[in-house]
Design an enzyme around this catalytic site. Structure first.
Site, PDB file in Angstrom:
ATOM      1  N   SER A 266    -142.969 -12.651 -36.596  1.00 31.47           N
ATOM      2  CA  SER A 266    -144.379 -12.730 -36.229  1.00 31.47           C
ATOM      3  C   SER A 266    -144.944 -14.051 -36.723  1.00 31.47           C
ATOM      4  O   SER A 266    -144.376 -14.687 -37.616  1.00 31.47           O
ATOM      5  CB  SER A 266    -145.141 -11.571 -36.892  1.00 31.47           C
ATOM      6  OG  SER A 266    -146.532 -11.827 -36.971  1.00 31.47           O
TER       7      SER A 266
ATOM      8  N   TYR B 132    -148.400  -5.987 -43.414  1.00 34.27           N
ATOM      9  CA  TYR B 132    -147.667  -6.467 -42.232  1.00 34.27           C
ATOM     10  C   TYR B 132    -147.110  -7.862 -42.476  1.00 34.27           C
ATOM     11  O   TYR B 132    -145.940  -8.139 -42.201  1.00 34.27           O
ATOM     12  CB  TYR B 132    -148.627  -6.469 -41.039  1.00 34.27           C
ATOM     13  CG  TYR B 132    -148.042  -6.870 -39.721  1.00 34.27           C
ATOM     14  CD1 TYR B 132    -148.205  -8.166 -39.235  1.00 34.27           C
ATOM     15  CD2 TYR B 132    -147.359  -5.952 -38.928  1.00 34.27           C
ATOM     16  CE1 TYR B 132    -147.688  -8.539 -38.005  1.00 34.27           C
ATOM     17  CE2 TYR B 132    -146.848  -6.313 -37.690  1.00 34.27           C
ATOM     18  CZ  TYR B 132    -147.021  -7.610 -37.235  1.00 34.27           C
ATOM     19  OH  TYR B 132    -146.504  -7.981 -36.013  1.00 34.27           O
TER      20      TYR B 132
HETATM   21  P1  NAP Z   1    -146.148  -1.625 -30.387  1.00 34.60           P
HETATM   22  O1  NAP Z   1    -146.874  -1.544 -29.094  1.00 34.60           O
HETATM   23  O2  NAP Z   1    -146.844  -1.215 -31.648  1.00 34.60           O
HETATM   24  O3  NAP Z   1    -144.771  -0.801 -30.251  1.00 34.60           O
HETATM   25  C1  NAP Z   1    -143.998  -0.589 -31.397  1.00 34.60           C
HETATM   26  C2  NAP Z   1    -142.955   0.440 -31.063  1.00 34.60           C
HETATM   27  O4  NAP Z   1    -142.244   0.791 -32.260  1.00 34.60           O
HETATM   28  C3  NAP Z   1    -143.538   1.733 -30.484  1.00 34.60           C
HETATM   29  O5  NAP Z   1    -142.775   2.135 -29.371  1.00 34.60           O
HETATM   30  C4  NAP Z   1    -143.374   2.725 -31.625  1.00 34.60           C
HETATM   31  O6  NAP Z   1    -143.154   4.029 -31.186  1.00 34.60           O
HETATM   32  C5  NAP Z   1    -142.101   2.208 -32.272  1.00 34.60           C
HETATM   33  N1  NAP Z   1    -141.928   2.710 -33.641  1.00 34.60           N
HETATM   34  C6  NAP Z   1    -142.855   2.729 -34.623  1.00 34.60           C
HETATM   35  N2  NAP Z   1    -142.321   3.271 -35.735  1.00 34.60           N
HETATM   36  C7  NAP Z   1    -141.035   3.603 -35.444  1.00 34.60           C
HETATM   37  C8  NAP Z   1    -139.967   4.195 -36.178  1.00 34.60           C
HETATM   38  N3  NAP Z   1    -140.117   4.572 -37.466  1.00 34.60           N
HETATM   39  N4  NAP Z   1    -138.777   4.393 -35.557  1.00 34.60           N
HETATM   40  C9  NAP Z   1    -138.621   4.036 -34.256  1.00 34.60           C
HETATM   41  N5  NAP Z   1    -139.591   3.459 -33.491  1.00 34.60           N
HETATM   42  C10 NAP Z   1    -140.781   3.254 -34.101  1.00 34.60           C
HETATM   43  O7  NAP Z   1    -145.618  -3.111 -30.659  1.00 34.60           O
HETATM   44  P2  NAP Z   1    -145.508  -4.406 -29.725  1.00 34.60           P
HETATM   45  O8  NAP Z   1    -146.816  -5.100 -29.664  1.00 34.60           O
HETATM   46  O9  NAP Z   1    -144.771  -4.061 -28.476  1.00 34.60           O
HETATM   47  O10 NAP Z   1    -144.582  -5.305 -30.678  1.00 34.60           O
HETATM   48  C11 NAP Z   1    -143.199  -5.007 -30.812  1.00 34.60           C
HETATM   49  C12 NAP Z   1    -142.706  -5.716 -32.070  1.00 34.60           C
HETATM   50  O11 NAP Z   1    -143.107  -7.103 -32.039  1.00 34.60           O
HETATM   51  C13 NAP Z   1    -143.267  -5.155 -33.366  1.00 34.60           C
HETATM   52  O12 NAP Z   1    -142.291  -5.278 -34.388  1.00 34.60           O
HETATM   53  C14 NAP Z   1    -144.447  -6.099 -33.671  1.00 34.60           C
HETATM   54  O13 NAP Z   1    -144.729  -6.155 -35.060  1.00 34.60           O
HETATM   55  C15 NAP Z   1    -143.908  -7.392 -33.180  1.00 34.60           C
HETATM   56  N6  NAP Z   1    -144.920  -8.394 -32.810  1.00 34.60           N
HETATM   57  C16 NAP Z   1    -145.918  -8.063 -31.928  1.00 34.60           C
HETATM   58  C17 NAP Z   1    -146.842  -9.055 -31.568  1.00 34.60           C
HETATM   59  C18 NAP Z   1    -147.975  -8.798 -30.606  1.00 34.60           C
HETATM   60  O14 NAP Z   1    -148.869  -9.673 -30.530  1.00 34.60           O
HETATM   61  N7  NAP Z   1    -147.998  -7.693 -29.898  1.00 34.60           N
HETATM   62  C19 NAP Z   1    -146.725 -10.345 -32.090  1.00 34.60           C
HETATM   63  C20 NAP Z   1    -145.705 -10.607 -33.012  1.00 34.60           C
HETATM   64  C21 NAP Z   1    -144.797  -9.615 -33.352  1.00 34.60           C
HETATM   65  P3  NAP Z   1    -144.397   5.029 -30.923  1.00 34.60           P
HETATM   66  O15 NAP Z   1    -145.251   4.362 -29.879  1.00 34.60           O
HETATM   67  O16 NAP Z   1    -143.736   6.277 -30.438  1.00 34.60           O
HETATM   68  O17 NAP Z   1    -145.082   5.175 -32.254  1.00 34.60           O
HETATM   69  C1  GCO Z   2    -153.024  -9.167 -36.070  1.00 34.82           C
HETATM   70  C2  GCO Z   2    -152.055  -9.074 -34.921  1.00 34.82           C
HETATM   71  C3  GCO Z   2    -150.835  -9.927 -35.222  1.00 34.82           C
HETATM   72  C4  GCO Z   2    -149.841  -9.828 -34.092  1.00 34.82           C
HETATM   73  C5  GCO Z   2    -148.643 -10.665 -34.344  1.00 34.82           C
HETATM   74  C6  GCO Z   2    -148.972 -12.117 -34.406  1.00 34.82           C
HETATM   75  O1  GCO Z   2    -153.654  -8.153 -36.398  1.00 34.82           O
HETATM   76  O2  GCO Z   2    -153.120 -10.279 -36.609  1.00 34.82           O
HETATM   77  O3  GCO Z   2    -151.677  -7.740 -34.692  1.00 34.82           O
HETATM   78  O4  GCO Z   2    -150.257  -9.525 -36.422  1.00 34.82           O
HETATM   79  O5  GCO Z   2    -149.426  -8.535 -33.935  1.00 34.82           O
HETATM   80  O6  GCO Z   2    -147.902 -10.225 -35.423  1.00 34.82           O
HETATM   81  O7  GCO Z   2    -147.754 -12.836 -34.382  1.00 34.82           O
END
Ligand code: NAP
Ligand code: GCO
Length: 263
Positions: free
Chosen positions: A147, A160
């Site tokens: 992230s 986080y």
């Molecule tokens: P999201 O919408 O929160 O989806 C996360 C997924 O992880 C959900 O399907 C959730 O399942 C599952 N999960 C949570 N706890 C779990 C566990 N204990 N065992 C198995 N599965 C579990 O996240 P996203 O935005 O698609 O992001 C995916 C990844 O990228 C995450 O690691 C997030 O931190 C990272 N990321 C996201 C962003 C962003 O801007 N969106 C940026 C940087 C990094 P349920 O829905 O069933 O709870």
């Molecule tokens: C926040 C956001 C971010 C993104 C991502 C950025 O609250 O700042 O959720 O943490 O998820 O991780 O790279």
């Protein structure tokens, strides 16, 4: 000569937490490159609904329920996957949660839960998948979803950011330990992407929405499909000499101080 640098035919790819969002998009990308896709989640109903979505979109997926923080469940799940689909060649540690709470108000249980899912979970999956790769002498690819918070802090995301900062260093450490087994361990560091996880930040009129648009040189939120090229690259032979790296896909935000509001 056919360029098969990005061909994943014959590979089994496991993406954790891939019922929607970034995980689903990356899983589809690996499938488009020839991989067999294994989708994990913790919620049976969401996983069943996701399977229907994948199928409706033309993708065959294999689905397995386990909690990434529960090592016995992970071991059992990986054994089943190996028997029913094939041993895992590519792992994307995508499952994660976030809790946005000022540090002074955050209770320890919530802090620990974020660390457990976002950092300990990837450790458990990586260790168990690597054991299989080493036993088969197959080599393999591990990709950790880091992230911007692997590099920067911001208010309310102490747990986080601690987890994602740790995940960056876990990536570098496992890359060091497992290079001799031809296992490449890298991270993808998305910027700010439009998914369920960031939905609260994108609500109409939320100041953070305007902030991110102005702070990101590309002047937009990322779309999950923006990650597909990075996922294919790090899952394929094209990255066989790349390890311990975090590939940021962020619209330029980490490269830029930002601009004055009136520029
Ligand atoms: P999201 O919408 O929160 O989806 C996360 C997924 O992880 C959900 O399907 C959730 O399942 C599952 N999960 C949570 N706890 C779990 C566990 N204990 N065992 C198995 N599965 C579990 O996240 P996203 O935005 O698609 O992001 C995916 C990844 O990228 C995450 O690691 C997030 O931190 C990272 N990321 C996201 C962003 C962003 O801007 N969106 C940026 C940087 C990094 P349920 O829905 O069933 O709870
Ligand atoms: C926040 C956001 C971010 C993104 C991502 C950025 O609250 O700042 O959720 O943490 O998820 O991780 O790279």
């Amino acid at each position: 000569m056919k360029n098969n640098l990005f061909d994943l035919t014959g590979k089994v790819a496991l993406v954790t937490g891939a019922t929607h969002g970034l995980g689903m998009s990356m899983a589809k990308a690996l499938a488009d490159s020839g991989a067999k896709i294994v989708v994990n989640d913790i919620n049976p109903e969401k996983l069943a609904a996701a399977k229907a979505t994948y199928n409706a979109d033309g993708y065959e997926v294999f689905t397995y329920i386990f909690d990434v923080t529960n090592e016995p469940q992970v071991i059992e799940g990986l054994d089943l996957i190996a028997k029913e689909v094939g041993p895992v060649d590519i792992l994307i540690n995508n499952a994660g949660i976030i809790k946005r709470v000022p540090a002074l108000e955050m209770n320890v249980e919530d802090f620990r839960q974020v660390i457990d899912i976002d950092l300990v979970g990837p450790f458990i999956l990586s260790k168990q998948v690597a054991r299989g790769m080493i036993a088969r002498n197959s080599g393999g690819k591990i990709i950790n979803m880091c992230s911007m918070m692997s590099e920067l802090g911001r208010e309310t995301v102490s747990a986080y950011a601690s987890a994602k900062g740790g995940l960056k260093m876990l990536t570098k450490n496992l890359a060091t330990e497992w290079a001799k087994f031809n296992i490449q361990v890298n991270g993808i560091g998305p910027g700010y992407f439009a998914t369920a996880q960031t939905a609260p930040l994108r609500e109409a009129g939320h100041p953070f929405n305007d902030f991110i648009i102005s702070r990101t040189p590309a002047a937009r939120w990322g779309s999950p499909d923006d990650l597909q090229g990075a996922a294919i690259f790090l899952a394929s032979h094209a990255s066989d000499f790349v390890s311990g790296q975090i590939l940021y896909v962020d619209g330029g935000i980490l490269a830029s101080l930002g601009k004055a509001s009136n520029e």
